[in-house]
Design a protein around this motif. Sequence first.
Motif, PDB file in Angstrom:
ATOM      1  N   THR A  36       0.869  -1.187   0.000  1.00  0.00           N
ATOM      2  CA  THR A  36       0.000   0.000   0.000  1.00  0.00           C
ATOM      3  C   THR A  36       0.906   1.238   0.000  1.00  0.00           C
ATOM      4  OG1 THR A  36      -0.095  -0.262   2.377  1.00  0.00           O
ATOM      5  CG2 THR A  36      -1.972  -1.090   1.112  1.00  0.00           C
ATOM      6  N   GLY A  37       0.326   2.398   0.317  1.00  0.00           N
ATOM      7  CA  GLY A  37       1.108   3.637   0.275  1.00  0.00           C
ATOM      8  C   GLY A  37       0.867   4.343  -1.039  1.00  0.00           C
ATOM      9  N   SER A  38       1.454   5.512  -1.205  1.00  0.00           N
ATOM     10  CA  SER A  38       1.180   6.265  -2.432  1.00  0.00           C
ATOM     11  C   SER A  38       1.940   5.703  -3.626  1.00  0.00           C
ATOM     12  CB  SER A  38       1.505   7.750  -2.233  1.00  0.00           C
ATOM     13  OG  SER A  38       2.742   7.871  -1.577  1.00  0.00           O
ATOM     14  N   THR A  39       3.075   5.064  -3.393  1.00  0.00           N
ATOM     15  CA  THR A  39       3.915   4.610  -4.511  1.00  0.00           C
ATOM     16  C   THR A  39       3.197   3.671  -5.492  1.00  0.00           C
ATOM     17  OG1 THR A  39       5.792   4.783  -3.024  1.00  0.00           O
ATOM     18  CG2 THR A  39       6.183   3.644  -5.095  1.00  0.00           C
ATOM     19  N   PRO A  40       2.506   2.597  -5.026  1.00  0.00           N
ATOM     20  CA  PRO A  40       1.967   1.642  -6.013  1.00  0.00           C
ATOM     21  C   PRO A  40       0.639   2.057  -6.653  1.00  0.00           C
ATOM     22  CG  PRO A  40       1.675   0.776  -3.786  1.00  0.00           C
ATOM     23  CD  PRO A  40       2.323   2.115  -3.647  1.00  0.00           C
ATOM     24  N   GLY A 132       7.266  -0.903  -1.563  1.00  0.00           N
ATOM     25  CA  GLY A 132       7.668   0.502  -1.560  1.00  0.00           C
ATOM     26  C   GLY A 132       8.792   0.602  -0.537  1.00  0.00           C
ATOM     27  N   ILE A 133       9.320   1.778  -0.373  1.00  0.00           N
ATOM     28  CA  ILE A 133      10.359   1.954   0.649  1.00  0.00           C
ATOM     29  C   ILE A 133      10.034   3.214   1.456  1.00  0.00           C
ATOM     30  CG2 ILE A 133      11.875   3.151  -1.010  1.00  0.00           C
ATOM     31  CD1 ILE A 133      14.281   1.949   0.553  1.00  0.00           C
ATOM     32  N   GLY A 134      10.111   3.091   2.773  1.00  0.00           N
ATOM     33  CA  GLY A 134       9.857   4.262   3.621  1.00  0.00           C
ATOM     34  C   GLY A 134      11.072   5.175   3.625  1.00  0.00           C
ATOM     35  N   HIS A 138      12.333   1.541   5.753  1.00  0.00           N
ATOM     36  CA  HIS A 138      11.527   0.351   6.063  1.00  0.00           C
ATOM     37  C   HIS A 138      10.933  -0.262   4.799  1.00  0.00           C
ATOM     38  CE1 HIS A 138       7.502   2.744   6.812  1.00  0.00           C
ATOM     39  NE2 HIS A 138       7.663   2.461   5.551  1.00  0.00           N
ATOM     40  N   ARG A 167      -0.018  12.129   6.835  1.00  0.00           N
ATOM     41  CA  ARG A 167      -0.625  12.888   5.746  1.00  0.00           C
ATOM     42  C   ARG A 167      -1.955  12.291   5.305  1.00  0.00           C
ATOM     43  NH1 ARG A 167       3.266   9.597   3.239  1.00  0.00           N
ATOM     44  NH2 ARG A 167       2.866   8.997   1.042  1.00  0.00           N
ATOM     45  N   PHE A 168      -2.170  11.020   5.600  1.00  0.00           N
ATOM     46  CA  PHE A 168      -3.438  10.385   5.216  1.00  0.00           C
ATOM     47  C   PHE A 168      -4.502  10.528   6.310  1.00  0.00           C
ATOM     48  CE2 PHE A 168      -0.069   7.768   3.134  1.00  0.00           C
ATOM     49  CZ  PHE A 168      -0.339   8.173   1.841  1.00  0.00           C
ATOM     50  N   LYS A 202      12.498  10.346  -1.672  1.00  0.00           N
ATOM     51  CA  LYS A 202      13.073   8.998  -1.520  1.00  0.00           C
ATOM     52  C   LYS A 202      14.550   8.962  -1.927  1.00  0.00           C
ATOM     53  CE  LYS A 202       9.316   7.181   0.018  1.00  0.00           C
ATOM     54  NZ  LYS A 202       8.345   6.394  -0.637  1.00  0.00           N
TER      55      LYS A 202
END
Length: 544
Positions: A36-40, A132-134, A138, A167-168, A202
Amino acid sequence: MKIIICDNYSELSKKAAEIVAQQIQTKPNCILGLATGSTPIGLYDELTAMNQSGEIDFKDVISFNLDEYYPIAADNDQSYRYFMQKNLFSRININTSNTFIPNGEAADPVAECREYEKKIAEKGGIDLQILGIGQNGHIGFNEPDANLNSDTHLTELTQSTIEANSRFFENADEVPTHALTMGISSILKSKKIILLANGPKKRKVVASLLDSGINTNIPATMLKVHPDVTLICDREAYPGMHLGIDIGGTDVKFGVLDLDNNLVYTETISTPKASTDKNIMKAISDKSKMIIEKFPIAGIGVGTPGLIDKKRGLVSASNLPFDKSPIVDYLRQNIGIDIPVCLENDACCAAMGEAHLGVRAKNMLMVTLGTGIGGGIVIGGEIYSGSMGNAGEIGHICIDHDGIACACGHNGCWEAYASVTALINQTKKACEENPDSILNKLIKDEGAVTGKTVFDAMDKGCPVAQKVFDKYTTYLAIGIRNVIVAFDPDTIVIGGGISKEGERLLNPIIEKVKSDTPIRISILQGNAGAIGAAMLSKLKNTVK
Ligand code: PGA
Protein backbone atom coordinates in the motif's frame (compact mmCIF):
# COMPACT_ATOMS: atom_id res chain seq x y z
CA MET A 1 20.19 -5.79 -7.31
CA LYS A 2 19.05 -4.83 -10.77
CA ILE A 3 18.23 -1.15 -11.19
CA ILE A 4 15.76 0.31 -13.68
CA ILE A 5 15.63 4.09 -13.91
CA CYS A 6 12.51 5.63 -15.38
CA ASP A 7 12.03 9.21 -16.50
CA ASN A 8 9.03 9.82 -14.29
CA TYR A 9 6.38 8.25 -12.07
CA SER A 10 4.12 7.34 -14.96
CA GLU A 11 6.92 5.41 -16.69
CA LEU A 12 7.81 3.74 -13.38
CA SER A 13 4.21 2.60 -12.92
CA LYS A 14 4.09 1.21 -16.47
CA LYS A 15 7.40 -0.62 -16.02
CA ALA A 16 6.24 -2.21 -12.76
CA ALA A 17 2.91 -3.13 -14.36
CA GLU A 18 4.73 -4.85 -17.23
CA ILE A 19 6.58 -7.05 -14.76
CA VAL A 20 3.40 -7.91 -12.85
CA ALA A 21 1.54 -8.61 -16.10
CA GLN A 22 4.31 -10.89 -17.28
CA GLN A 23 4.09 -12.80 -13.99
CA ILE A 24 0.34 -13.25 -14.36
CA GLN A 25 0.62 -14.27 -18.01
CA THR A 26 3.29 -16.83 -17.19
CA LYS A 27 1.41 -18.22 -14.20
CA PRO A 28 -2.29 -17.23 -14.14
CA ASN A 29 -2.75 -18.55 -10.58
CA CYS A 30 0.35 -16.83 -9.27
CA ILE A 31 0.65 -15.35 -5.81
CA LEU A 32 1.33 -11.66 -5.67
CA GLY A 33 2.65 -9.83 -2.63
CA LEU A 34 1.04 -6.39 -2.63
CA ALA A 35 1.92 -3.10 -0.99
CA THR A 36 0.00 0.00 0.00
CA GLY A 37 1.11 3.64 0.27
CA SER A 38 1.18 6.26 -2.43
CA THR A 39 3.91 4.61 -4.51
CA PRO A 40 1.97 1.64 -6.01
CA ILE A 41 -1.19 3.62 -6.86
CA GLY A 42 0.02 4.31 -10.42
CA LEU A 43 0.90 0.63 -10.81
CA TYR A 44 -2.60 -0.37 -9.65
CA ASP A 45 -4.11 2.08 -12.18
CA GLU A 46 -2.03 0.45 -14.93
CA LEU A 47 -3.03 -3.07 -13.84
CA THR A 48 -6.67 -2.01 -13.76
CA ALA A 49 -6.43 -0.68 -17.30
CA MET A 50 -4.69 -3.86 -18.48
CA ASN A 51 -7.35 -6.00 -16.80
CA GLN A 52 -10.17 -3.97 -18.30
CA SER A 53 -8.65 -4.20 -21.78
CA GLY A 54 -8.36 -7.97 -21.39
CA GLU A 55 -4.58 -8.00 -21.40
CA ILE A 56 -4.38 -9.68 -17.99
CA ASP A 57 -6.82 -11.80 -16.04
CA PHE A 58 -6.91 -11.77 -12.22
CA LYS A 59 -9.51 -14.57 -11.99
CA ASP A 60 -7.09 -17.09 -10.46
CA VAL A 61 -4.58 -14.69 -8.94
CA ILE A 62 -4.03 -14.85 -5.19
CA SER A 63 -2.70 -11.87 -3.25
CA PHE A 64 -1.16 -11.32 0.14
CA ASN A 65 -0.68 -7.80 1.40
CA LEU A 66 2.42 -6.85 3.26
CA ASP A 67 0.83 -5.25 6.27
CA GLU A 68 -2.09 -3.66 8.07
CA TYR A 69 -2.38 -1.15 10.88
CA TYR A 70 -3.30 -2.56 14.27
CA PRO A 71 -5.82 -2.14 15.64
CA ILE A 72 -8.02 -0.91 12.81
CA ALA A 73 -11.42 -1.91 11.45
CA ALA A 74 -11.46 -3.23 7.87
CA ASP A 75 -14.06 -0.62 6.88
CA ASN A 76 -12.07 2.26 8.35
CA ASP A 77 -11.09 4.34 5.34
CA GLN A 78 -7.48 4.37 6.56
CA SER A 79 -7.20 0.60 6.75
CA TYR A 80 -5.12 -1.11 4.12
CA ARG A 81 -8.05 -3.43 3.36
CA TYR A 82 -10.05 -0.33 2.46
CA PHE A 83 -7.12 1.02 0.43
CA MET A 84 -6.76 -2.19 -1.57
CA GLN A 85 -10.49 -2.47 -2.24
CA LYS A 86 -10.60 1.10 -3.45
CA ASN A 87 -7.40 1.20 -5.50
CA LEU A 88 -7.35 -2.29 -6.97
CA PHE A 89 -9.63 -5.13 -5.89
CA SER A 90 -12.95 -3.42 -6.67
CA ARG A 91 -11.65 -2.45 -10.13
CA ILE A 92 -10.35 -5.81 -11.36
CA ASN A 93 -11.77 -9.31 -11.69
CA ILE A 94 -9.92 -10.73 -8.71
CA ASN A 95 -11.85 -13.07 -6.44
CA THR A 96 -11.99 -11.19 -3.11
CA SER A 97 -11.72 -14.46 -1.23
CA ASN A 98 -8.27 -14.85 -2.82
CA THR A 99 -7.08 -11.53 -1.37
CA PHE A 100 -5.40 -11.77 2.01
CA ILE A 101 -4.51 -8.92 4.30
CA PRO A 102 -3.55 -9.26 7.99
CA ASN A 103 -6.66 -8.76 10.11
CA GLY A 104 -6.37 -5.44 11.92
CA GLU A 105 -9.23 -6.45 14.21
CA ALA A 106 -7.83 -9.81 15.32
CA ALA A 107 -8.35 -10.42 19.04
CA ASP A 108 -5.05 -12.27 19.20
CA PRO A 109 -2.62 -10.43 16.88
CA VAL A 110 0.22 -12.87 17.55
CA ALA A 111 -1.92 -15.84 16.48
CA GLU A 112 -3.12 -13.83 13.47
CA CYS A 113 0.48 -13.27 12.36
CA ARG A 114 1.34 -16.94 12.81
CA GLU A 115 -1.70 -17.99 10.75
CA TYR A 116 -0.90 -15.42 8.06
CA GLU A 117 2.62 -16.73 7.62
CA LYS A 118 1.27 -20.28 7.49
CA LYS A 119 -1.32 -19.38 4.88
CA ILE A 120 1.29 -17.86 2.56
CA ALA A 121 3.28 -21.11 2.75
CA GLU A 122 0.19 -23.28 2.22
CA LYS A 123 -0.73 -21.39 -0.93
CA GLY A 124 2.76 -22.04 -2.29
CA GLY A 125 4.69 -18.87 -1.38
CA ILE A 126 4.80 -15.50 -3.05
CA ASP A 127 5.88 -15.44 -6.68
CA LEU A 128 6.28 -11.71 -7.04
CA GLN A 129 6.47 -9.25 -4.17
CA ILE A 130 5.88 -5.54 -4.76
CA LEU A 131 7.51 -3.22 -2.24
CA GLY A 132 7.67 0.50 -1.56
CA ILE A 133 10.36 1.95 0.65
CA GLY A 134 9.86 4.26 3.62
CA GLN A 135 11.98 7.36 4.04
CA ASN A 136 13.61 5.58 6.97
CA GLY A 137 14.39 2.53 4.86
CA HIS A 138 11.53 0.35 6.06
CA ILE A 139 9.91 -2.25 3.83
CA GLY A 140 6.47 -3.31 4.89
CA PHE A 141 6.45 -2.08 8.47
CA ASN A 142 9.87 -3.52 9.21
CA GLU A 143 11.25 -0.47 10.94
CA PRO A 144 14.96 0.22 11.50
CA ASP A 145 16.06 -1.65 14.59
CA ALA A 146 19.06 -3.41 16.08
CA ASN A 147 17.34 -6.74 15.33
CA LEU A 148 14.78 -7.44 12.68
CA ASN A 149 12.00 -9.85 13.47
CA SER A 150 11.80 -12.11 10.48
CA ASP A 151 8.31 -13.63 10.14
CA THR A 152 4.94 -11.87 10.09
CA HIS A 153 4.65 -10.07 13.40
CA LEU A 154 3.09 -7.28 15.45
CA THR A 155 5.28 -4.20 15.43
CA GLU A 156 5.36 -0.73 16.89
CA LEU A 157 5.68 2.07 14.33
CA THR A 158 8.52 4.56 14.63
CA GLN A 159 7.82 8.25 15.04
CA SER A 160 9.23 8.89 11.55
CA THR A 161 6.71 6.46 9.98
CA ILE A 162 3.84 7.89 12.03
CA GLU A 163 4.77 11.37 10.81
CA ALA A 164 5.19 10.23 7.19
CA ASN A 165 1.80 8.48 7.25
CA SER A 166 -0.03 11.25 9.14
CA ARG A 167 -0.62 12.89 5.75
CA PHE A 168 -3.44 10.38 5.22
CA PHE A 169 -5.03 11.08 8.65
CA GLU A 170 -6.52 14.18 10.31
CA ASN A 171 -3.38 14.44 12.45
CA ALA A 172 -0.44 12.35 13.69
CA ASP A 173 -2.34 11.32 16.88
CA GLU A 174 -4.82 9.36 14.78
CA VAL A 175 -2.18 7.17 13.13
CA PRO A 176 -2.29 3.73 14.81
CA THR A 177 0.88 3.09 16.78
CA HIS A 178 1.14 -0.57 15.79
CA ALA A 179 0.88 -2.77 12.71
CA LEU A 180 0.87 -6.40 11.65
CA THR A 181 3.54 -6.88 9.01
CA MET A 182 5.25 -9.56 7.01
CA GLY A 183 8.80 -9.84 8.30
CA ILE A 184 12.06 -9.57 6.42
CA SER A 185 12.26 -13.32 6.13
CA SER A 186 8.66 -13.57 4.83
CA ILE A 187 9.59 -11.00 2.17
CA LEU A 188 12.86 -12.70 1.27
CA LYS A 189 11.04 -16.00 0.69
CA SER A 190 9.34 -14.42 -2.35
CA LYS A 191 10.70 -15.73 -5.62
CA LYS A 192 11.01 -12.29 -7.17
CA ILE A 193 10.86 -8.79 -5.69
CA ILE A 194 10.34 -5.35 -7.19
CA LEU A 195 11.11 -2.33 -5.05
CA LEU A 196 9.59 0.95 -6.19
CA ALA A 197 10.76 4.43 -5.27
CA ASN A 198 9.68 7.74 -6.72
CA GLY A 199 10.03 11.43 -5.97
CA PRO A 200 12.80 13.51 -4.38
CA LYS A 201 11.82 12.53 -0.84
CA LYS A 202 13.07 9.00 -1.52
CA ARG A 203 16.42 10.07 -2.96
CA LYS A 204 18.23 10.06 0.34
CA VAL A 205 17.05 6.60 1.37
CA VAL A 206 17.76 5.15 -2.08
CA ALA A 207 21.27 6.62 -1.85
CA SER A 208 21.72 4.95 1.55
CA LEU A 209 20.36 1.68 0.20
CA LEU A 210 22.81 1.70 -2.70
CA ASP A 211 25.69 2.94 -0.61
CA SER A 212 25.35 0.71 2.46
CA GLY A 213 26.06 -2.89 3.16
CA ILE A 214 23.42 -5.07 4.80
CA ASN A 215 22.33 -3.13 7.81
CA THR A 216 19.29 -3.48 10.10
CA ASN A 217 19.10 0.30 10.44
CA ILE A 218 18.13 0.43 6.77
CA PRO A 219 15.86 -2.63 6.53
CA ALA A 220 15.68 -2.44 2.72
CA THR A 221 19.39 -3.34 2.56
CA MET A 222 18.33 -6.85 3.63
CA LEU A 223 17.08 -7.25 0.06
CA LYS A 224 20.71 -7.39 -1.04
CA VAL A 225 20.86 -11.04 -0.03
CA HIS A 226 17.99 -11.93 -2.40
CA PRO A 227 18.98 -13.13 -5.89
CA ASP A 228 16.13 -11.52 -7.82
CA VAL A 229 15.41 -7.95 -6.72
CA THR A 230 14.75 -5.09 -9.13
CA LEU A 231 14.80 -1.52 -7.90
CA ILE A 232 12.60 0.65 -10.12
CA CYS A 233 13.17 4.35 -9.56
CA ASP A 234 12.17 7.52 -11.25
CA ARG A 235 14.90 10.05 -11.91
CA GLU A 236 13.90 12.15 -8.91
CA ALA A 237 14.36 9.27 -6.52
CA TYR A 238 17.43 7.82 -8.13
CA PRO A 239 20.44 9.65 -6.82
CA GLY A 240 22.31 8.98 -9.98
CA MET A 241 24.34 12.08 -10.74
CA HIS A 242 27.74 12.81 -9.31
CA LEU A 243 29.38 16.11 -8.56
CA GLY A 244 33.11 16.50 -9.07
CA ILE A 245 35.02 19.37 -7.49
CA ASP A 246 38.54 20.26 -8.63
CA ILE A 247 40.21 22.59 -6.16
CA GLY A 248 43.07 24.70 -7.46
CA GLY A 249 45.06 27.66 -6.20
CA THR A 250 43.39 30.00 -8.71
CA ASP A 251 39.94 28.57 -9.11
CA VAL A 252 37.62 25.75 -8.12
CA LYS A 253 35.85 23.84 -10.88
CA PHE A 254 32.55 22.00 -10.42
CA GLY A 255 31.20 19.42 -12.85
CA VAL A 256 28.09 17.21 -12.79
CA LEU A 257 28.05 13.86 -14.57
CA ASP A 258 24.66 12.37 -15.37
CA LEU A 259 23.75 8.68 -15.45
CA ASP A 260 25.20 8.30 -18.93
CA ASN A 261 28.40 10.12 -17.96
CA ASN A 262 27.51 13.29 -19.83
CA LEU A 263 28.96 16.41 -18.32
CA VAL A 264 25.64 18.19 -17.81
CA TYR A 265 26.83 21.16 -15.80
CA THR A 266 30.07 23.00 -15.11
CA GLU A 267 30.84 26.04 -13.07
CA THR A 268 34.03 27.75 -11.95
CA ILE A 269 34.50 30.02 -8.96
CA SER A 270 37.66 31.89 -7.98
CA THR A 271 39.45 30.37 -5.03
CA PRO A 272 38.99 32.98 -2.26
CA LYS A 273 42.30 34.83 -2.01
CA ALA A 274 44.24 35.55 1.20
CA SER A 275 41.72 33.39 2.89
CA THR A 276 41.48 30.81 5.65
CA ASP A 277 40.74 27.16 4.94
CA LYS A 278 37.23 27.70 6.40
CA ASN A 279 36.47 30.48 3.89
CA ILE A 280 37.51 28.26 1.01
CA MET A 281 35.58 25.26 2.32
CA LYS A 282 32.53 27.48 2.85
CA ALA A 283 32.69 28.85 -0.71
CA ILE A 284 32.94 25.29 -2.03
CA SER A 285 30.12 23.92 0.11
CA ASP A 286 27.82 26.89 -0.66
CA LYS A 287 28.26 26.30 -4.39
CA SER A 288 27.84 22.53 -3.96
CA LYS A 289 24.60 23.09 -2.08
CA MET A 290 23.22 25.17 -4.94
CA ILE A 291 24.18 22.48 -7.45
CA ILE A 292 22.61 19.74 -5.29
CA GLU A 293 19.35 21.67 -5.26
CA LYS A 294 19.33 21.60 -9.07
CA PHE A 295 20.50 18.04 -9.73
CA PRO A 296 19.86 14.66 -8.05
CA ILE A 297 23.40 14.25 -6.78
CA ALA A 298 24.30 10.84 -5.33
CA GLY A 299 27.84 11.55 -4.30
CA ILE A 300 30.65 14.05 -4.42
CA GLY A 301 34.27 13.55 -5.41
CA VAL A 302 36.79 16.17 -4.41
CA GLY A 303 40.17 16.54 -6.10
CA THR A 304 42.74 18.67 -4.38
CA PRO A 305 46.45 19.39 -4.61
CA GLY A 306 48.72 18.54 -1.72
CA LEU A 307 48.80 15.69 0.70
CA ILE A 308 45.56 14.00 1.55
CA ASP A 309 44.46 11.71 4.33
CA LYS A 310 41.68 9.77 2.60
CA LYS A 311 40.55 7.95 5.71
CA ARG A 312 40.04 11.09 7.76
CA GLY A 313 39.18 13.34 4.80
CA LEU A 314 41.96 15.85 5.54
CA VAL A 315 43.99 17.99 3.14
CA SER A 316 47.30 19.80 3.58
CA ALA A 317 48.49 21.85 0.62
CA SER A 318 51.30 24.34 0.28
CA ASN A 319 49.66 26.59 -2.31
CA LEU A 320 46.40 26.80 -0.32
CA PRO A 321 45.81 27.57 3.38
CA PHE A 322 45.05 23.91 4.00
CA ASP A 323 46.72 22.25 6.96
CA LYS A 324 44.98 18.99 7.81
CA SER A 325 41.78 20.77 6.82
CA PRO A 326 38.66 18.58 7.23
CA ILE A 327 37.17 19.17 3.80
CA VAL A 328 35.09 15.96 3.72
CA ASP A 329 33.40 16.53 7.09
CA TYR A 330 32.88 20.19 6.32
CA LEU A 331 31.07 19.39 3.09
CA ARG A 332 29.00 16.61 4.62
CA GLN A 333 27.85 18.88 7.42
CA ASN A 334 27.06 21.89 5.26
CA ILE A 335 25.58 20.71 1.96
CA GLY A 336 22.20 19.89 3.46
CA ILE A 337 21.97 16.25 2.32
CA ASP A 338 23.63 13.14 3.63
CA ILE A 339 25.55 11.77 0.65
CA PRO A 340 29.02 10.26 0.42
CA VAL A 341 31.98 12.55 -0.22
CA CYS A 342 35.31 11.10 -1.33
CA LEU A 343 38.70 12.73 -1.59
CA GLU A 344 41.54 12.21 -4.03
CA ASN A 345 44.65 13.93 -5.30
CA ASP A 346 43.84 16.32 -8.15
CA ALA A 347 46.22 14.75 -10.67
CA CYS A 348 44.72 11.33 -9.92
CA CYS A 349 41.26 12.79 -10.55
CA ALA A 350 42.41 14.22 -13.88
CA ALA A 351 43.83 10.80 -14.76
CA MET A 352 40.51 9.13 -13.91
CA GLY A 353 38.66 11.65 -16.05
CA GLU A 354 40.93 10.99 -19.03
CA ALA A 355 40.97 7.23 -18.54
CA HIS A 356 37.18 6.92 -18.49
CA LEU A 357 35.88 9.81 -20.55
CA GLY A 358 38.83 11.45 -22.31
CA VAL A 359 41.47 9.40 -24.11
CA ARG A 360 39.75 6.28 -22.70
CA ALA A 361 42.54 3.93 -21.72
CA LYS A 362 42.51 1.24 -19.03
CA ASN A 363 46.16 1.60 -18.05
CA MET A 364 47.51 5.09 -18.33
CA LEU A 365 49.64 7.71 -16.78
CA MET A 366 48.64 11.34 -16.68
CA VAL A 367 51.34 13.97 -16.50
CA THR A 368 50.03 17.40 -15.51
CA LEU A 369 52.36 20.28 -16.16
CA GLY A 370 51.82 23.29 -13.92
CA THR A 371 53.43 24.87 -10.88
CA GLY A 372 54.98 21.43 -10.38
CA ILE A 373 54.46 18.15 -12.22
CA GLY A 374 51.57 16.04 -11.04
CA GLY A 375 51.03 12.43 -11.95
CA GLY A 376 48.06 10.11 -11.84
CA ILE A 377 48.34 6.39 -12.43
CA VAL A 378 45.32 4.43 -13.61
CA ILE A 379 45.56 0.65 -13.69
CA GLY A 380 42.62 -1.40 -14.90
CA GLY A 381 40.41 1.70 -14.83
CA GLU A 382 41.17 2.46 -11.18
CA ILE A 383 43.55 4.86 -9.50
CA TYR A 384 46.71 3.28 -8.18
CA SER A 385 47.54 5.12 -4.96
CA GLY A 386 50.35 2.97 -3.59
CA SER A 387 50.77 1.80 -0.02
CA MET A 388 51.10 5.28 1.53
CA GLY A 389 48.59 6.84 -0.84
CA ASN A 390 51.10 9.05 -2.65
CA ALA A 391 51.89 7.03 -5.77
CA GLY A 392 52.12 9.10 -8.91
CA GLU A 393 54.29 11.91 -7.50
CA ILE A 394 56.33 11.69 -10.67
CA GLY A 395 57.40 15.33 -10.43
CA HIS A 396 59.91 14.09 -7.85
CA ILE A 397 61.65 11.52 -10.00
CA CYS A 398 65.34 12.43 -9.84
CA ILE A 399 66.91 13.30 -13.18
CA ASP A 400 70.16 14.80 -11.76
CA HIS A 401 71.26 13.92 -8.27
CA ASP A 402 73.50 17.01 -8.02
CA GLY A 403 70.88 19.17 -9.66
CA ILE A 404 68.57 22.00 -8.67
CA ALA A 405 67.33 21.88 -5.05
CA CYS A 406 63.65 21.02 -4.80
CA ALA A 407 61.20 22.16 -2.10
CA CYS A 408 60.78 18.47 -1.20
CA GLY A 409 64.31 18.47 0.26
CA HIS A 410 65.97 16.50 -2.55
CA ASN A 411 67.96 17.62 -5.56
CA GLY A 412 67.38 17.26 -9.26
CA CYS A 413 63.63 16.51 -9.18
CA TRP A 414 62.08 16.35 -12.63
CA GLU A 415 59.62 19.16 -11.87
CA ALA A 416 62.51 21.56 -11.21
CA TYR A 417 63.35 21.16 -14.93
CA ALA A 418 60.13 20.38 -16.72
CA SER A 419 57.22 22.05 -14.88
CA VAL A 420 55.76 25.30 -16.20
CA THR A 421 57.48 27.05 -13.29
CA ALA A 422 60.77 25.63 -14.56
CA LEU A 423 60.01 26.75 -18.11
CA ILE A 424 59.34 30.27 -16.84
CA ASN A 425 62.64 30.26 -14.91
CA GLN A 426 64.51 29.02 -17.99
CA THR A 427 62.84 31.73 -20.09
CA LYS A 428 63.83 34.45 -17.61
CA LYS A 429 67.43 33.20 -17.47
CA ALA A 430 67.70 33.20 -21.27
CA CYS A 431 66.45 36.79 -21.34
CA GLU A 432 69.06 37.92 -18.86
CA GLU A 433 71.77 36.25 -20.91
CA ASN A 434 70.38 37.56 -24.21
CA PRO A 435 69.15 41.11 -23.64
CA ASP A 436 68.91 41.77 -27.40
CA SER A 437 66.73 38.78 -28.13
CA ILE A 438 63.18 38.92 -29.50
CA LEU A 439 62.23 37.00 -26.37
CA ASN A 440 63.49 39.73 -24.08
CA LYS A 441 61.77 42.43 -26.11
CA LEU A 442 58.49 40.51 -25.98
CA ILE A 443 58.69 40.20 -22.21
CA LYS A 444 59.37 43.90 -21.86
CA ASP A 445 56.27 44.61 -24.01
CA GLU A 446 54.05 42.12 -22.19
CA GLY A 447 55.38 42.83 -18.73
CA ALA A 448 55.32 39.24 -17.48
CA VAL A 449 56.65 35.80 -18.33
CA THR A 450 54.22 32.90 -18.59
CA GLY A 451 54.49 29.39 -19.98
CA LYS A 452 53.20 30.76 -23.27
CA THR A 453 55.88 33.45 -23.71
CA VAL A 454 58.39 31.10 -25.24
CA PHE A 455 55.83 29.91 -27.81
CA ASP A 456 54.97 33.50 -28.72
CA ALA A 457 58.65 34.36 -29.19
CA MET A 458 59.18 31.25 -31.36
CA ASP A 459 56.27 32.43 -33.50
CA LYS A 460 58.23 35.62 -34.05
CA GLY A 461 61.26 33.56 -35.14
CA CYS A 462 63.35 33.98 -31.96
CA PRO A 463 66.30 31.51 -31.93
CA VAL A 464 66.85 32.08 -28.18
CA ALA A 465 63.27 31.02 -27.45
CA GLN A 466 63.70 28.02 -29.73
CA LYS A 467 66.75 26.96 -27.73
CA VAL A 468 64.90 27.33 -24.42
CA PHE A 469 62.04 25.27 -25.79
CA ASP A 470 64.34 22.56 -27.20
CA LYS A 471 66.02 22.15 -23.85
CA TYR A 472 62.70 22.18 -22.00
CA THR A 473 61.20 19.45 -24.20
CA THR A 474 64.38 17.41 -23.73
CA TYR A 475 63.83 17.57 -19.95
CA LEU A 476 60.18 16.67 -20.43
CA ALA A 477 61.12 13.73 -22.63
CA ILE A 478 63.63 12.36 -20.08
CA GLY A 479 60.96 12.07 -17.37
CA ILE A 480 58.31 10.71 -19.72
CA ARG A 481 60.72 8.08 -20.99
CA ASN A 482 61.45 7.10 -17.36
CA VAL A 483 57.79 6.59 -16.50
CA ILE A 484 57.12 4.67 -19.71
CA VAL A 485 59.99 2.32 -18.90
CA ALA A 486 58.68 1.83 -15.36
CA PHE A 487 54.96 1.40 -16.14
CA ASP A 488 54.60 0.36 -19.78
CA PRO A 489 51.16 2.03 -19.89
CA ASP A 490 48.66 1.93 -22.78
CA THR A 491 49.18 5.64 -23.15
CA ILE A 492 50.69 8.76 -21.58
CA VAL A 493 48.46 11.82 -21.39
CA ILE A 494 49.87 15.31 -21.00
CA GLY A 495 47.64 17.82 -19.27
CA GLY A 496 47.83 21.19 -17.55
CA GLY A 497 47.33 24.64 -19.11
CA ILE A 498 50.42 24.39 -21.31
CA SER A 499 49.01 21.30 -23.05
CA LYS A 500 46.70 23.68 -24.91
CA GLU A 501 49.72 24.27 -27.17
CA GLY A 502 48.85 20.86 -28.61
CA GLU A 503 51.12 19.39 -31.28
CA ARG A 504 53.68 22.14 -30.95
CA LEU A 505 54.43 20.78 -27.49
CA LEU A 506 53.71 17.16 -28.24
CA ASN A 507 55.66 16.47 -31.44
CA PRO A 508 59.14 17.29 -30.12
CA ILE A 509 58.42 15.19 -27.02
CA ILE A 510 57.35 12.18 -29.11
CA GLU A 511 60.49 12.57 -31.22
CA LYS A 512 62.77 12.66 -28.18
CA VAL A 513 61.08 9.93 -26.13
CA LYS A 514 61.48 7.43 -28.99
CA SER A 515 58.93 4.95 -27.69
CA ASP A 516 56.05 2.98 -29.19
CA THR A 517 53.84 4.00 -26.27
CA PRO A 518 51.38 6.61 -27.50
CA ILE A 519 51.79 10.05 -25.92
CA ARG A 520 48.74 12.26 -26.18
CA ILE A 521 47.44 15.64 -25.17
CA SER A 522 44.59 15.71 -22.63
CA ILE A 523 41.20 15.67 -24.32
CA LEU A 524 39.22 16.96 -21.37
CA GLN A 525 41.70 19.79 -20.70
CA GLY A 526 40.56 22.03 -17.82
CA ASN A 527 37.57 19.83 -17.00
CA ALA A 528 39.57 16.62 -16.54
CA GLY A 529 39.91 17.04 -12.75
CA ALA A 530 36.24 17.78 -12.05
CA ILE A 531 35.06 15.03 -14.43
CA GLY A 532 37.47 12.54 -12.86
CA ALA A 533 36.43 13.47 -9.33
CA ALA A 534 32.77 12.91 -10.28
CA MET A 535 33.69 9.63 -11.97
CA LEU A 536 35.52 8.49 -8.88
CA SER A 537 32.49 9.20 -6.71
CA LYS A 538 30.32 7.32 -9.18
CA LEU A 539 32.56 4.25 -9.24
CA LYS A 540 32.83 4.19 -5.45
CA ASN A 541 29.12 4.57 -4.82
CA THR A 542 27.40 2.55 -7.49
CA VAL A 543 26.21 -0.92 -6.65
CA LYS A 544 27.20 -3.28 -9.39
P1 PGA B 1 4.78 5.61 0.24
O1 PGA B 1 5.23 4.66 1.42
O2 PGA B 1 4.56 4.74 -0.94
O3 PGA B 1 3.51 6.26 0.70
O4 PGA B 1 5.88 6.59 0.03
C1 PGA B 1 6.12 3.65 1.16
C2 PGA B 1 6.43 2.92 2.46
O5 PGA B 1 6.38 3.54 3.52
O6 PGA B 1 6.74 1.73 2.39
